[in-house]
Design a protein around this motif. Structure first.
Motif, mmCIF file in Angstrom:
data_model
loop_
_atom_site.group_PDB
_atom_site.id
_atom_site.type_symbol
_atom_site.label_atom_id
_atom_site.label_comp_id
_atom_site.label_asym_id
_atom_site.label_seq_id
_atom_site.Cartn_x
_atom_site.Cartn_y
_atom_site.Cartn_z
ATOM 1 N N VAL A 84 75.150 -31.348 65.168
ATOM 2 C CA VAL A 84 75.870 -31.155 66.422
ATOM 3 C C VAL A 84 76.051 -29.655 66.634
ATOM 4 O O VAL A 84 76.506 -28.947 65.737
ATOM 5 N N GLU A 85 75.679 -29.173 67.812
ATOM 6 C CA GLU A 85 75.852 -27.757 68.116
ATOM 7 C C GLU A 85 77.318 -27.502 68.434
ATOM 8 O O GLU A 85 77.839 -27.987 69.438
ATOM 9 N N LEU A 86 77.982 -26.761 67.555
ATOM 10 C CA LEU A 86 79.397 -26.449 67.700
ATOM 11 C C LEU A 86 79.710 -25.208 66.889
ATOM 12 O O LEU A 86 79.429 -25.165 65.687
ATOM 13 N N GLU A 87 80.289 -24.210 67.522
ATOM 14 C CA GLU A 87 80.713 -22.984 66.845
ATOM 15 C C GLU A 87 82.140 -23.195 66.349
ATOM 16 O O GLU A 87 83.076 -23.274 67.153
ATOM 17 N N LEU A 88 82.301 -23.332 65.044
ATOM 18 C CA LEU A 88 83.630 -23.580 64.471
ATOM 19 C C LEU A 88 84.478 -22.307 64.435
ATOM 20 O O LEU A 88 85.702 -22.382 64.536
ATOM 21 N N VAL A 89 83.832 -21.166 64.296
ATOM 22 C CA VAL A 89 84.555 -19.894 64.233
ATOM 23 C C VAL A 89 85.228 -19.641 65.581
ATOM 24 O O VAL A 89 84.605 -19.770 66.630
ATOM 25 N N GLY A 90 86.495 -19.318 65.535
ATOM 26 C CA GLY A 90 87.234 -19.018 66.749
ATOM 27 C C GLY A 90 88.000 -20.207 67.306
ATOM 28 O O GLY A 90 88.802 -20.049 68.217
ATOM 29 N N LEU A 91 87.753 -21.407 66.772
ATOM 30 C CA LEU A 91 88.513 -22.571 67.215
ATOM 31 C C LEU A 91 89.873 -22.598 66.536
ATOM 32 O O LEU A 91 90.072 -21.996 65.479
#
Length: 65
Positions: free
Chosen positions: A8-15
């Motif tokens: 799954v394309e998801l940027e975890l950094v910054g969440l």
């Protein structure tokens, strides 16, 4: 441990680092990308099966940025 057949394309950094916020972000992204519900449920179950470090490991193993 990769559970999903396609990451799954998801940027975890910054969440938001809250466990529920991270799982919610994963669920929303996975649904948008048409990940089968069974795979989403399996990832969430794996996230809940341990501590916070386990949750992060499971999410990182099943996402790409």
């Amino acid at each position: 441990m990769q559970i999903v057949t396609k990451l799954v394309e998801l940027e975890l950094v910054g969440l938001d680092g809250n466990a529920f916020a991270l799982m919610g972000a994963f669920i929303r992204a996975a649904k948008r990308q048409k990940t089968p519900q069974k795979e989403i449920d399996d990832v969430i179950a794996a996230c809940k099966s341990g501590d916070y470090d386990n949750l992060l490991m499971v999410l990182m193993s099943n996402t790409s940025s």
